[in-house]
Design a protein around this motif. Structure first.
Motif, mmCIF file in Angstrom:
data_model
loop_
_atom_site.group_PDB
_atom_site.id
_atom_site.type_symbol
_atom_site.label_atom_id
_atom_site.label_comp_id
_atom_site.label_asym_id
_atom_site.label_seq_id
_atom_site.Cartn_x
_atom_site.Cartn_y
_atom_site.Cartn_z
ATOM 1 N N PHE A 246 26.635 10.397 19.045
ATOM 2 C CA PHE A 246 27.687 11.358 19.353
ATOM 3 C C PHE A 246 27.127 12.215 20.426
ATOM 4 O O PHE A 246 27.860 12.217 21.545
ATOM 5 N N ILE A 247 25.891 12.902 20.227
ATOM 6 C CA ILE A 247 25.324 13.764 21.154
ATOM 7 C C ILE A 247 24.823 12.916 22.471
ATOM 8 O O ILE A 247 25.198 13.312 23.652
ATOM 9 N N LYS A 248 24.326 11.540 22.330
ATOM 10 C CA LYS A 248 23.963 10.932 23.547
ATOM 11 C C LYS A 248 25.086 10.470 24.203
ATOM 12 O O LYS A 248 25.130 10.574 25.542
ATOM 13 N N MET A 249 26.242 10.218 23.796
ATOM 14 C CA MET A 249 27.328 9.815 24.546
ATOM 15 C C MET A 249 28.042 11.151 25.085
ATOM 16 O O MET A 249 28.524 11.186 26.173
ATOM 17 N N TYR A 250 27.893 12.285 24.521
ATOM 18 C CA TYR A 250 28.494 13.585 24.935
ATOM 19 C C TYR A 250 27.761 14.103 26.120
ATOM 20 O O TYR A 250 28.269 14.601 27.252
ATOM 21 N N LEU A 251 26.477 13.712 26.249
ATOM 22 C CA LEU A 251 25.523 13.806 27.203
ATOM 23 C C LEU A 251 25.520 12.991 28.432
ATOM 24 O O LEU A 251 24.819 13.144 29.582
ATOM 25 N N GLU A 405 25.718 23.284 24.826
ATOM 26 C CA GLU A 405 26.942 24.157 24.781
ATOM 27 C C GLU A 405 28.159 23.306 24.864
ATOM 28 O O GLU A 405 28.351 22.673 25.733
ATOM 29 N N LEU A 406 29.059 23.516 23.804
ATOM 30 C CA LEU A 406 30.322 22.658 24.049
ATOM 31 C C LEU A 406 31.285 23.739 24.365
ATOM 32 O O LEU A 406 31.311 25.090 24.263
ATOM 33 N N GLU A 407 32.381 23.350 25.155
ATOM 34 C CA GLU A 407 33.280 24.236 25.687
ATOM 35 C C GLU A 407 34.368 24.621 24.389
ATOM 36 O O GLU A 407 34.543 23.870 23.420
ATOM 37 N N LYS A 408 34.973 25.840 24.569
ATOM 38 C CA LYS A 408 35.715 26.388 23.329
ATOM 39 C C LYS A 408 36.852 25.209 22.903
ATOM 40 O O LYS A 408 36.770 25.181 21.362
ATOM 41 N N LYS A 409 37.472 24.413 23.660
ATOM 42 C CA LYS A 409 38.300 23.216 23.373
ATOM 43 C C LYS A 409 37.688 22.101 22.425
ATOM 44 O O LYS A 409 38.044 21.778 21.534
ATOM 45 N N GLU A 410 36.403 22.095 23.051
ATOM 46 C CA GLU A 410 35.816 20.964 22.341
ATOM 47 C C GLU A 410 35.166 21.559 20.783
ATOM 48 O O GLU A 410 35.256 20.632 19.904
ATOM 49 N N ARG A 411 34.850 22.861 20.973
ATOM 50 C CA ARG A 411 34.632 23.202 19.527
ATOM 51 C C ARG A 411 35.645 23.439 18.571
ATOM 52 O O ARG A 411 35.563 23.229 17.284
ATOM 53 N N GLY A 412 36.848 23.436 19.345
ATOM 54 C CA GLY A 412 37.964 23.360 18.460
ATOM 55 C C GLY A 412 38.281 22.163 17.739
ATOM 56 O O GLY A 412 38.768 22.081 16.691
ATOM 57 N N ILE A 413 38.254 21.066 18.602
ATOM 58 C CA ILE A 413 38.283 19.666 18.125
ATOM 59 C C ILE A 413 37.504 19.581 16.885
ATOM 60 O O ILE A 413 37.824 18.901 15.834
ATOM 61 N N LEU A 414 36.325 19.833 16.989
ATOM 62 C CA LEU A 414 35.240 19.727 16.088
ATOM 63 C C LEU A 414 35.552 20.503 14.532
ATOM 64 O O LEU A 414 35.454 19.935 13.619
ATOM 65 N N ILE A 459 29.856 23.607 16.344
ATOM 66 C CA ILE A 459 31.145 24.274 16.240
ATOM 67 C C ILE A 459 30.950 25.935 16.397
ATOM 68 O O ILE A 459 31.597 26.228 17.163
ATOM 69 N N PHE A 460 29.700 26.292 16.149
ATOM 70 C CA PHE A 460 29.319 27.693 16.423
ATOM 71 C C PHE A 460 28.471 27.828 17.600
ATOM 72 O O PHE A 460 27.808 28.910 17.865
ATOM 73 N N SER A 461 28.393 26.812 18.523
ATOM 74 C CA SER A 461 27.724 26.697 19.608
ATOM 75 C C SER A 461 28.121 27.673 20.716
ATOM 76 O O SER A 461 28.328 27.336 21.895
ATOM 77 N N ALA A 462 28.240 29.084 20.391
ATOM 78 C CA ALA A 462 28.536 29.648 21.366
ATOM 79 C C ALA A 462 27.936 30.409 22.461
ATOM 80 O O ALA A 462 26.510 30.327 21.936
ATOM 81 N N LYS A 463 28.027 30.993 23.543
ATOM 82 C CA LYS A 463 27.155 31.244 24.618
ATOM 83 C C LYS A 463 26.349 32.835 24.209
ATOM 84 O O LYS A 463 25.421 32.863 24.800
ATOM 85 N N TYR A 464 27.090 33.296 23.133
ATOM 86 C CA TYR A 464 26.549 34.856 22.908
ATOM 87 C C TYR A 464 25.280 34.637 22.109
ATOM 88 O O TYR A 464 24.574 35.500 21.652
#
Length: 494
Positions: A246-251, A405-414, A459-464
């Protein structure tokens, strides 16, 4: 890293490790647990030395993460393999009997009113129920493996392929004319090696997310499961594969080969626990440049859902198991019916609210109060280890800065995938494990949620997030938790 900082970091980690070993000993202490304190002293000293050496080696040599994972998995896994008494892991007697049946050429358990007709050489291993260990005088664990048969009341009917490695271990013991205890040891070792090797290569080839994959692969409950003949070793191994691809394909590495590996892995674990099919929806997060591949992926998801749905029906189930219910035990409640429970829900819709309440109320028991690594309860200190690891893993997921880092929408899907699988596991156990008309859901255990728990760092991969580096402390806390896991059976049984 200069010498001064190296010495300071190693000294701090060593002291932290030893402090927690002392805390574990204190938490697990009862006059009964330490009645033969000489044995406990030997094992506590041994695991303390191992922990200190591992911390020293990891940071002196600055080993690559995949090598660190393999070393920790194999060392602590082998400690669990040999020192956890026979049939003491969760449902181990059921899993071992299933693997044994496969070595006899029985891929589909033949269930009778008396139980399962099976070679009975391992029946003596039940002595562990009375506290008998391999160090106990007069234990009967070294009886020869024979082809004499008798009835056993406890096995599973999960897909046969999930037991191929543990069955291979038993088969090797038979070919070498070893004893009953070695049939169990080798079945445990086969699963452990399979998991360790896959973890090594997945962490090696994944372009990013290496440290979170290491943290997940070395969770105490993961090490406990893969050190037994359980099909959970198969599920956890393929969970690593699913996450990696999954990570390989996301990248950006989206191609037919990677998609095929991903979807096949999802299907294999979904035929064991159907809610895992939702993990196929991870492809919705993947950025496709090739529209044709995206189309094929969506079609594949639909096909996988159909196959998984058929796996709980008589039309498709017979290819893999004899029943959609995952276990057979002559002592369990008989009023269990998928169809009957479904009809009950349709005729009593308010029960859904009761079941949702049960799911929410059961969270403390599921993850903390009743979370267990073994078939028995009453382990002194187990709640401390659960609390310690929960705090560590949540802290890591919330605050450690990832290299992806995933976008907010992507983290929402996860997060939505996490929630659907979470509820789905409860649903499948209500339908296939709880008596018809029950107002609570029986049989749900923490280990069933591991494939989605692995998603939490993403899911918690936020920029903060601020914390980064400090791998020495992360490795140290992993070693601390695995040391606590090992000390549980040592103080309880020896």
């Amino acid at each position: 890293m200069n010498v001064k900082n190296y010495v300071n970091d190693y000294s701090k980690c060593g002291l932290i490790f030893l402090a927690f070993v002392a805390i574990f000993v204190f938490a697990m202490f009862t006059p009964e647990n330490f009645a033969n304190y000489q044995t406990e002293v030997i094992f506590i000293t041994l695991v303390s030395v191992i922990g200190l050496v591992l911390i020293y080696v990891f940071y002196k040599r600055e080993m690559e993460l995949h090598k660190v994972a393999l070393v920790m998995i194999l060392i602590f896994g082998l400690l669990m393999v040999f020192m956890t008494p026979p049939l003491s892991f969760i449902d181990e007697s059921a899993h071992f009997s299933r693997a044994e049946l496969i070595t006899e050429g029985s891929f589909y358990p033949e269930i009778t009113d008396n139980g399962i007709y099976i070679e009975d050489y391992f029946f003596n291993l039940r002595s562990s129920f009375n506290g008998v260990t391999i160090l106990s005088e007069g234990n009967n664990y070294n009886t020869p493996i024979t082809d004499h048969k008798d009835y056993w009341d406890w096995t599973t009917s999960s897909p046969f392929y999930s037991y191929l490695f543990s069955a291979l271990g038993i088969l090797i013991a038979k070919l070498l004319h070893l004893t009953a205890i070695w049939a169990l040891y080798l079945s445990r070792i086969a699963n452990l090696i399979f998991y360790g090797v896959v973890a090594y290569f997945m962490i090696k080839i994944i372009p990013k997310f290496k440290l979170p994959l290491l943290v997940f692969s070395t969770m105490p409950i993961c090490i406990a499961q893969v050190s037994s003949p359980s099909y959970d070793a198969f599920i956890l191994t393929f969970t690593l594969i699913i996450l990696t691809y999954f990570i390989k394909m996301y990248l950006g590495e989206v191609d037919k080969k990677n998609l095929a590996i991903f979807f096949i892995s999802v299907l294999l674990i979904s035929l064991i626990k159907q809610p895992y099919i939702i993990l196929s929806l991870l492809v919705l997060v993947i950025p496709f440049e090739d529209k044709q591949l995206k189309k094929y992926s969506l079609i594949t998801i639909i096909v996988l859902f159909i196959l998984t749905a058929l796996s709980v029906s008589s039309l498709f189930t017979s290819l893999f198991t004899t029943t959609a219910v995952q276990t057979h035990n002559t002592t369990t409640v008989s009023n269990i019916s998928f169809v009957g429970q479904s009809r009950y829900i349709l005729s009593n819709p308010p029960i859904i609210l009761t079941l949702i309440k049960d799911m929410i109320v059961s969270i403390p028991d599921l993850f903390l109060l009743k979370a267990n690594f073994f078939h028995y309860t009453g382990y002194k200190g187990i709640k401390l280890i659960n609390v310690l690891y929960i705090l560590f893993f949540l802290g890591f997921s919330l605050f450690y800065k990832l290299d992806i880092e995933l976008e907010k929408k992507e983290r929402g899907i996860l997060a939505l995938i996490f929630l659907i699988v979470y509820v789905g596991i409860y649903a499948i156990f209500y339908l296939t494990w709880s008596p018809v008309g029950s107002t609570s859901i029986l049989g749900v255990q923490l280990r069933y949620f591991l494939p989605i728990i692995a998603l939490l760092p993403l899911i918690f991969s936020a920029k903060y997030k601020k914390i980064e580096g400090k791998e020495i402390y992360i490795f140290t806390f992993i070693i601390i938790c695995l040391t606590g896991l090992f000390l549980l059976p040592i103080t309880h049984f020896y």
